[in-house]
Design an enzyme around this catalytic site. Structure first.
Site, PDB file in Angstrom:
ATOM      1  N   ALA A 229      52.320  56.187 -31.382  1.00 10.08           N
ATOM      2  CA  ALA A 229      52.022  54.677 -31.735  1.00 10.08           C
ATOM      3  C   ALA A 229      53.178  54.177 -32.577  1.00 10.08           C
ATOM      4  O   ALA A 229      53.472  53.031 -32.515  1.00 10.08           O
ATOM      5  CB  ALA A 229      50.762  54.902 -32.667  1.00 10.08           C
ATOM      6  N   ASP A 259      53.816  62.361 -19.886  1.00 15.08           N
ATOM      7  CA  ASP A 259      53.904  62.694 -18.393  1.00 15.08           C
ATOM      8  C   ASP A 259      53.790  61.037 -17.824  1.00 15.08           C
ATOM      9  O   ASP A 259      54.833  60.819 -16.817  1.00 15.08           O
ATOM     10  CB  ASP A 259      52.934  63.513 -17.845  1.00 15.08           C
TER      11      ASP A 259
END
Length: 306
Positions: A229, A259
């Protein structure tokens, strides 16, 4: 101007809970997930190929068919007689996910057994992507050295060699070997894409800056540090930039967050975006992925390249 994106590693059979004591079968794995999102975000001028080793059993055949259906090339996949894919089971308890793995006999452990085939496969690529998990599952130290040697050769030939350390301690029997092998993997790469929490936990980095400086000292030209974040910090040839995380109103499943970021980032970069703009796009793609169940979401749900 297109080219060939090559991702190398292990794709596994995924078993997830489907209710009534039933399990749902799928296929996933960190480097395959990245190839999936790169394919979803790249133009058709680019081919995306996946390189691994599989067996000759029905599950291997199903996996190959699944990969091909995603328009990801499998021509270079090595087949191991009597081999099988690795497998993992997702366990859910009170909404929390844990994983059980069966990969000791995975055919992917042999993906670097044939050095000549590995070299030919890398020679045909313009960008080569691998991860710390790729290194961790290789069968022997000799296979690791073969793999790293071919990566170093590819980098010296001017290819982009991108590496996500993706440190998973349970895959390594010895922490010192793990840290040294991850370090050697970074030295073979021209771009490193670490997650800061992994680096802080395993290398003891006190800050994102410390992570950047450590990889810079290894001769890595381009660095992307993902910090959840807190956003992503980039250092490309010494030029620093930052991309904030994209706000997510409802986090459903964080599987494949990193990913998908990697695949979207590399796709955007290969399409001519600046590193900062590529990271901003990748943050938006990753935010979309974690708002849905599963490692692989439909490409139709992803943000447009724009």
């Amino acid at each position: 101007m297109g080219g060939r994106f090559l991702s190398i590693g292990e794709c596994m059979v995924e078993l997830s809970q489907a209710g009534d004591n039933l399990l749902r079968k799928g296929f996933a794995g960190d480097t395959f997930n990245t190839a999936w999102y790169a394919r979803a975000c790249l133009s058709r001028d680019w081919s995306v190929d996946y390189f691994t080793a599989l067996g000759d059993d029905p599950l291997s055949e199903e996996m190959l068919a699944f990969i091909k259906q995603a328009d990801i090339g499998t021509d270079a996949v090595t087949r191991i007689p009597g081999g099988t894919p690795g497998l993992y089971l997702i366990n859910l308890k009170n909404g929390e996910r844990t994983f059980s793995y069966w990969r000791g006999m995975s055919a992917a452990r042999q993906l670097a057994a044939d050095a000549d085939h590995l070299r030919r496969t890398m020679d045909a690529a313009d960008l080569i992507y691998f991860s710390g998990i790729t290194l961790a599952v290789l069968a022997t130290p000799a296979h690791v050295e073969t793999f790293l040697s071919e990566l170093r050769r590819a980098r010296a030939a001017g290819k982009i060699v991108a590496f996500d350390p993706n440190i998973r301690q349970r895959l390594w029997a010895n922490k010192d070997v793990m840290l040294q092998t991850i370090t050697d993997g970074a030295r073979a790469a021209s771009m490193v894409m670490p997650s800061f929490d992994d680096e802080a936990t395993n290398f003891g980095d006190a800050s994102v800056e410390a992570t950047i400086e450590r990889y810079r000292s290894l001769g890595v030209a381009n660095i992307v540090v993902k910090d959840g974040a807190a956003g992503a910090t980039l250092d490309f040839e010494g030029v620093r930039s930052f991309a904030p995380a994209h706000e997510v109103s409802d986090v459903v499943d964080t599987t494949s967050a990193g990913d998908s970021f990697n695949g979207a980032f590399l796709a955007r970069l290969l399409s001519g975006a600046t590193p900062q703009n590529a990271a901003a796009f990748a943050a938006k793609a990753a935010a979309t992925v974690i708002g849905h169940h599963g490692a692989l979401i439909s490409p139709d749900l992803l943000p447009l390249m724009g």
